[in-house]
Design an enzyme around this catalytic site. Sequence first.
Site, PDB file in Angstrom:
ATOM      1  N   GLY A 242       0.793  -1.215   0.000  1.00 23.13           N
ATOM      2  CA  GLY A 242       0.000   0.000   0.000  1.00 23.13           C
ATOM      3  C   GLY A 242       0.830   1.271   0.000  1.00 23.13           C
ATOM      4  O   GLY A 242       2.048   1.262   0.258  1.00 23.13           O
ATOM      5  N   HIS A 243       0.153   2.383  -0.265  1.00 22.49           N
ATOM      6  CA  HIS A 243       0.833   3.671  -0.425  1.00 22.49           C
ATOM      7  C   HIS A 243       1.557   4.101   0.840  1.00 22.49           C
ATOM      8  O   HIS A 243       1.103   3.896   1.945  1.00 22.49           O
ATOM      9  CB  HIS A 243      -0.136   4.759  -0.897  1.00 22.49           C
ATOM     10  N   ASN A 244       2.741   4.687   0.618  1.00 18.18           N
ATOM     11  CA  ASN A 244       3.597   5.220   1.670  1.00 18.18           C
ATOM     12  C   ASN A 244       4.147   4.164   2.625  1.00 18.18           C
ATOM     13  O   ASN A 244       4.657   4.494   3.700  1.00 18.18           O
ATOM     14  CB  ASN A 244       2.876   6.319   2.473  1.00 18.18           C
TER      15      ASN A 244
END
Length: 332
Positions: A242-244
């Site tokens: 997932g993002h970040n």
Amino acid sequence: MKQFTIEEINDVLKGTIVGSITTKITAPEQLEVANETEISFIGNKKYEKFWATSKACVAVVNEDISIEPGENRAFIKVKNADLAMSQVLSIFAPPPPVFKTNIHPTASIDDTAQIGDGTKIGANCYVGPHVVIGENTILYPNVTVLDECTIGKNTTIWSGAVVRERCHIGNDCIIHPNATIGADGFGFRPDPEKGLVKIPQIGNVIIGNNVEIGANTCVDRGKFSSTVLGNGCKIDNLVQIGHNSKLGMFCIMAGNSGLAGSVTLGNGVIIGGSASIKDHTTIGDGAIIGAGSGVTGDVEAGKTLLGYPAIDAKDALRQWAILKRMVNDSKK
């Protein structure tokens, strides 16, 4: 077909030959199905019992093996049979797909892209504006690399993979078919008038050196800054990052596992197959998350967790044992 003598193979392994054969070795194969011209492996004592019924002429074995090879058969004793197996497989590996020309005429490469010496780009690839690709990298047919990406040297990207804009991939990486690097992170917020409103994902993905990413895996771009995979990470097929999220060095994620947004993994973390990690969770160096587990909170370095929700492995095993006894008692 490649063929080698046992001595030629041992020149690579640097082991000790026990026994004698004159047969040329034609292929590696597992013990149970190997034939009289094939080499196999015994990496654990529990598999020694299969040697008597195996037809393999040679086995690569650990130095502490407790059986003898027998007549007209041989062992190559090494310190680590599992690692030696990778060397044997490399010896017998067929060559990769052939490029008749380094840059296929159907590839679309923007005039501003910089392509390193010795790099090969296959049919129907797209390389966008201001992309920089290092030396001796391979893009197999139908790879897409969008604007302002960088790819290091000696990296291989297999067919169907997509590297979206402004993402960066290091040296000596392998990206398997249909992987997606830099898709939008999953960001939405409810709005009374519009329903779910998409949150723009304006960050990117940064992948270190010697990273391998499996087929159909997705590494989402950051919302603000970067999703990061450290040097030496190995990501299986069908994994979601997932993002970040931030992965340290040498992390392993097995198939169907997933990280929600803003997860942090320390160095050497192992995530088992189908395990899921809650957003904004930190997992310390060397921790192990068992297959199918669900992690809902931070994990200390070196811990092993099992279960859903995941708890300390020893506690989980005790709970499962108690439940098993309760079920068995209820049947009496």
